[in-house]
Enzyme design. Structure first.
Site, short mmCIF file in Angstrom:
data_model
loop_
_atom_site.label_atom_id
_atom_site.label_comp_id
_atom_site.label_asym_id
_atom_site.label_seq_id
_atom_site.Cartn_x
_atom_site.Cartn_y
_atom_site.Cartn_z
N LYS A 173 0.84 -1.20 0.00
CA LYS A 173 0.00 0.00 0.00
C LYS A 173 0.87 1.25 0.00
O LYS A 173 1.65 1.46 0.93
CB LYS A 173 -0.90 0.04 1.24
CG LYS A 173 -1.96 1.13 1.14
CD LYS A 173 -2.66 1.41 2.44
CE LYS A 173 -2.02 2.52 3.23
NZ LYS A 173 -2.00 3.84 2.57
N GLY A 226 7.27 5.31 7.68
CA GLY A 226 6.29 6.38 7.93
C GLY A 226 6.58 7.04 9.26
O GLY A 226 7.71 6.98 9.77
N THR A 228 6.55 8.04 13.34
CA THR A 228 6.84 7.27 14.55
C THR A 228 5.56 6.86 15.28
O THR A 228 5.45 5.73 15.77
CB THR A 228 7.77 8.11 15.46
OG1 THR A 228 9.02 8.24 14.76
CG2 THR A 228 8.01 7.46 16.80
N THR A 230 2.60 6.28 13.94
CA THR A 230 2.00 5.17 13.18
C THR A 230 2.79 3.89 13.41
O THR A 230 2.21 2.81 13.58
CB THR A 230 1.99 5.49 11.66
OG1 THR A 230 1.58 6.83 11.47
CG2 THR A 230 1.08 4.56 10.91
N GLU A 248 10.80 1.87 9.68
CA GLU A 248 11.65 3.03 9.35
C GLU A 248 10.83 4.27 9.65
O GLU A 248 9.87 4.56 8.94
CB GLU A 248 12.03 3.00 7.86
CG GLU A 248 12.80 1.77 7.42
CD GLU A 248 14.21 1.71 7.98
OE1 GLU A 248 14.73 2.77 8.40
OE2 GLU A 248 14.78 0.61 8.01
N CYS A 282 13.20 12.23 5.38
CA CYS A 282 13.45 11.83 6.77
C CYS A 282 14.91 12.06 7.15
O CYS A 282 15.24 12.14 8.33
CB CYS A 282 13.08 10.37 6.96
SG CYS A 282 13.90 9.30 5.77
N GLU A 383 9.73 16.47 15.08
CA GLU A 383 9.97 16.37 13.64
C GLU A 383 8.98 17.28 12.91
O GLU A 383 7.77 17.12 13.04
CB GLU A 383 9.77 14.92 13.17
CG GLU A 383 10.13 14.77 11.70
CD GLU A 383 9.79 13.39 11.12
OE1 GLU A 383 8.73 12.84 11.44
OE2 GLU A 383 10.60 12.88 10.33
P1 NAD Z 1 2.31 8.07 8.07
O1 NAD Z 1 2.80 7.28 9.21
O2 NAD Z 1 1.16 8.97 8.28
O3 NAD Z 1 1.89 7.10 6.86
C1 NAD Z 1 2.78 6.19 6.29
C2 NAD Z 1 1.99 5.06 5.65
O4 NAD Z 1 1.33 4.33 6.68
C3 NAD Z 1 0.89 5.53 4.71
O5 NAD Z 1 0.78 4.64 3.62
C4 NAD Z 1 -0.35 5.46 5.59
O6 NAD Z 1 -1.54 5.29 4.86
C5 NAD Z 1 -0.04 4.21 6.40
N1 NAD Z 1 -0.76 4.10 7.67
C6 NAD Z 1 -1.25 5.09 8.47
N2 NAD Z 1 -1.88 4.56 9.53
C7 NAD Z 1 -1.78 3.22 9.42
C8 NAD Z 1 -2.24 2.12 10.21
N3 NAD Z 1 -2.95 2.31 11.33
N4 NAD Z 1 -1.94 0.87 9.81
C9 NAD Z 1 -1.24 0.66 8.69
N5 NAD Z 1 -0.81 1.66 7.87
C10 NAD Z 1 -1.07 2.92 8.25
O7 NAD Z 1 3.57 8.84 7.51
P2 NAD Z 1 3.61 9.92 6.35
O8 NAD Z 1 3.02 11.18 6.85
O9 NAD Z 1 3.08 9.30 5.11
O10 NAD Z 1 5.18 10.08 6.15
C11 NAD Z 1 5.96 10.97 6.88
C12 NAD Z 1 6.76 10.25 7.94
O11 NAD Z 1 7.52 9.20 7.36
C13 NAD Z 1 7.77 11.15 8.61
O12 NAD Z 1 7.72 10.92 9.99
C14 NAD Z 1 9.10 10.69 8.05
O13 NAD Z 1 10.22 10.92 8.86
C15 NAD Z 1 8.85 9.24 7.86
N6 NAD Z 1 9.80 8.67 6.92
C16 NAD Z 1 10.78 7.84 7.39
C17 NAD Z 1 11.72 7.32 6.51
C18 NAD Z 1 12.80 6.40 6.99
O14 NAD Z 1 13.43 5.76 6.16
N7 NAD Z 1 13.04 6.29 8.27
C19 NAD Z 1 11.64 7.64 5.16
C20 NAD Z 1 10.62 8.50 4.73
C21 NAD Z 1 9.70 9.00 5.61
#
Ligand code: NAD
Length: 479
Positions: A173, A226, A228, A230, A248, A282, A383
């Site tokens: 997804k 995504g 932290t 989540t 991650e 990130c 963040e």
């Molecule tokens: P997010 O956590 O809101 O969403 C990430 C993904 O998780 C999306 O596809 C979302 O639909 C899904 N999701 C949300 N709730 C869920 C649940 N309950 N169960 C399963 N899936 C769920 O993050 P975002 O806003 O899309 O991305 C930004 C974040 O991602 C920032 O915190 C950033 O630092 C982090 N990030 C980390 C890395 C890394 O490699 N460490 C890389 C890129 C982004």
């Protein structure tokens, strides 16, 4: 344009006929719809993946490799189309999508297509016991991959490619905010001859579709990138089901600048590490610590360079900073400027929404530099994930190490110095999964990638990813 789910090699509307608006950040308009898939769609994706698994897991490494490399070539052949789609969906400059983001997605498939042919497992001879142990590295089965919006296809494929290379079938997804290039990937997979059901892509909100993937009793591993919060929720759901988990998560990365660095190189790279992709990476170095002897000079030079960055429509070639990904994200960023003011920090440049002529409803924001008073303010601890960086000066190595590590995150750190002993000392002590010295975001896909503390659990990249997507089974033979 309506996006569809890619299940068993063909495209389907969501069974519940529920849709999410897809916005173009450059002009704020809805330009399509994305499925909000239910449990039933996820179940269909799982059934397709499960049926494909016996054959795919037994497909020779040469054949898997050939198909993954073919996907990579087709992505390269469709570079312009993918780059434009990604830019329209995400707001990032087309030039960035074309030069870095889509090529990296192609590299992910090529890299893991090659890596799987080199992946080996261990054997241990039990000397004196007439026995030999060998380790099988077997695919897990059906695995789930969930990715965020900032580097849409790049991070989506960073998970899918090793999962497929290792012989798993996938239910994936992408972010509901940027689903377009994941949707287009389905066509490419068919063209490359990926057998149907091996990869299934379902779209929808995290709390519905994502949650259904994580809760599915037979999806045995979850690779998630995504936020932290989540990640913690996913861990709570998956842990009692004994799923393998790779997380991650967020970062608040220090960029530490000593006076004895190569100043020009540092200055140019620091502009990039602060504001690439509108600061929505990130790995961006959002906390800049500068040695006091060059602090005033750096402040003047850095602000001057940042003011030269052009905020504009993502398709304009001269644009350095495109649109932020969504209206709520723009509002969050604006909220942090208010927090900065309330905390008594000084805005050195930026801090305002930008109106781009002809695209007045787009989500544009100035690159913003803020001089922070203390390390423990919200601006330095939370963040922000946008075009805002803070500056602070330091006197000593100990002081800057203490400030750099004094945050809940631990993803990456950047260090600018020409002192080798200091480099070694500090690299050992920085609490981060990745330390860059005199560079930023230089990536070798063989290296382990991931964070410590609230930035995640597990490592991606190279054989680490192939290990994650396989189960080790030891076989002990007595002879
Ligand atoms: P997010 O956590 O809101 O969403 C990430 C993904 O998780 C999306 O596809 C979302 O639909 C899904 N999701 C949300 N709730 C869920 C649940 N309950 N169960 C399963 N899936 C769920 O993050 P975002 O806003 O899309 O991305 C930004 C974040 O991602 C920032 O915190 C950033 O630092 C982090 N990030 C980390 C890395 C890394 O490699 N460490 C890389 C890129 C982004």
């Amino acid at each position: 344009m309506n996006i569809k789910n890619y299940i068993n090699g063909s495209f389907h509307n969501p069974l519940n006929n529920e849709w999410i608006n897809n916005f173009c950040p450059a002009n704020g308009e809805v330009y399509g719809k994305t499925p909000n898939s239910s449990k039933e769609d996820v179940e269909n994706a799982y059934i397709a993946a499960k049926s494909a698994f016996p054959i795919w897991s037994q497909t020779t490494l040469d054949e898997r490799s050939r198909i993954l490399i073919k996907i990579s070539e087709l992505l390269e052949a469709n570079l312009d189309r993918f780059a434009e789609a990604e830019s329209k969906d995400n707001g990032k400059p087309v030039s960035l999508a074309k030069s870095i983001n889509i090529p990296r997605a192609a590299s992910n498939f090529r890299f893991f297509g090659n890596a799987i042919t080199q992946f080996a497992s261990e054997s241990h001879e039990s000397v004196g016991q007439n026995a030999i142990n060998y380790t099988l590295r077997q695919p897990i089965g059906v695995v789930g991959c969930i990715s965020p919006w900032n580097l849409p296809l790049y991070l989506f494929t960073w998970k899918i490619a090793p999962a497929l290379a290792a012989g798993n079938c996938v239910v994936a997804k992408p972010s509901e905010i940027t689903p377009m290039t994941a949707y287009l990937l389905g066509e490419i997979c068919n063209e490359a001859g990926l057998p149907k059901g091996v990869l299934n892509i379902v779209h929808g909100w995290g709390t519905t579709t994502g949650q259904a993937i994580v809760e599915h009793p037979d999806i045995k591993a979850i690779s998630f990138t995504g936020g932290t919060v989540t990640g913690a929720h996913i861990a709570r759901t998956a842990a009692p089901m004994f799923k393998k988990l790779s997380l991650e998560l967020g970062g608040k990365n220090p960029n530490i600048i000593f006076a004895n660095c190569d100043y020009k190189d540092m200055l140019e790279t620091t502009v990039r590490s602060s504001f690439s992709n509108q600061g929505q990476i990130c790995l961006c170095g959002s906390r800049i610590f500068v040695e006091s002897t060059i602090y005033d000079k750096f402040k003047v030079d850095f602000v001057e360079k940042v003011k030269q960055l052009k905020v504009g429509h993502p398709s304009e070639h001269s644009t350095n900073i495109g649109a932020l990904v969504s209206k709520p994200h723009l509002e969050k960023i604006m909220g942090y400027v208010e927090i900065a003011k309330n905390e008594g920090n000084k805005i050195l440049c930026g801090g305002q929404k930008v109106t781009v002529k002809g695209f007045e409803n787009g989500y544009y924001f100035e690159p913003t530099v803020i001089e922070a008073k203390t390390n423990d303010c919200k601006l330095n601890q939370e963040e922000i994930f946008g075009p805002i960086v803070t500056l602070m000066s330091f006197e000593s190595e100990d002081e800057v190490l203490q400030m750099a590590n004094d945050v809940k995150y631990g993803l990456s750190a950047t260090l600018w110095t020409n002192d080798l002993k200091r480099t070694m000392r500090m690299s050992n002590q920085l609490q981060a999964g990745i330390v860059w010295v005199n560079t930023w975001m230089m990536r070798d896909l063989r290296t382990p990638f991931g964070g410590v503390k609230a930035s995640g659990v597990g490592r991606e990249g190279g054989f680490e990813a192939l290990r994650f997507f396989t189960e080790a089974k030891n076989v002990c033979i007595k002879y």
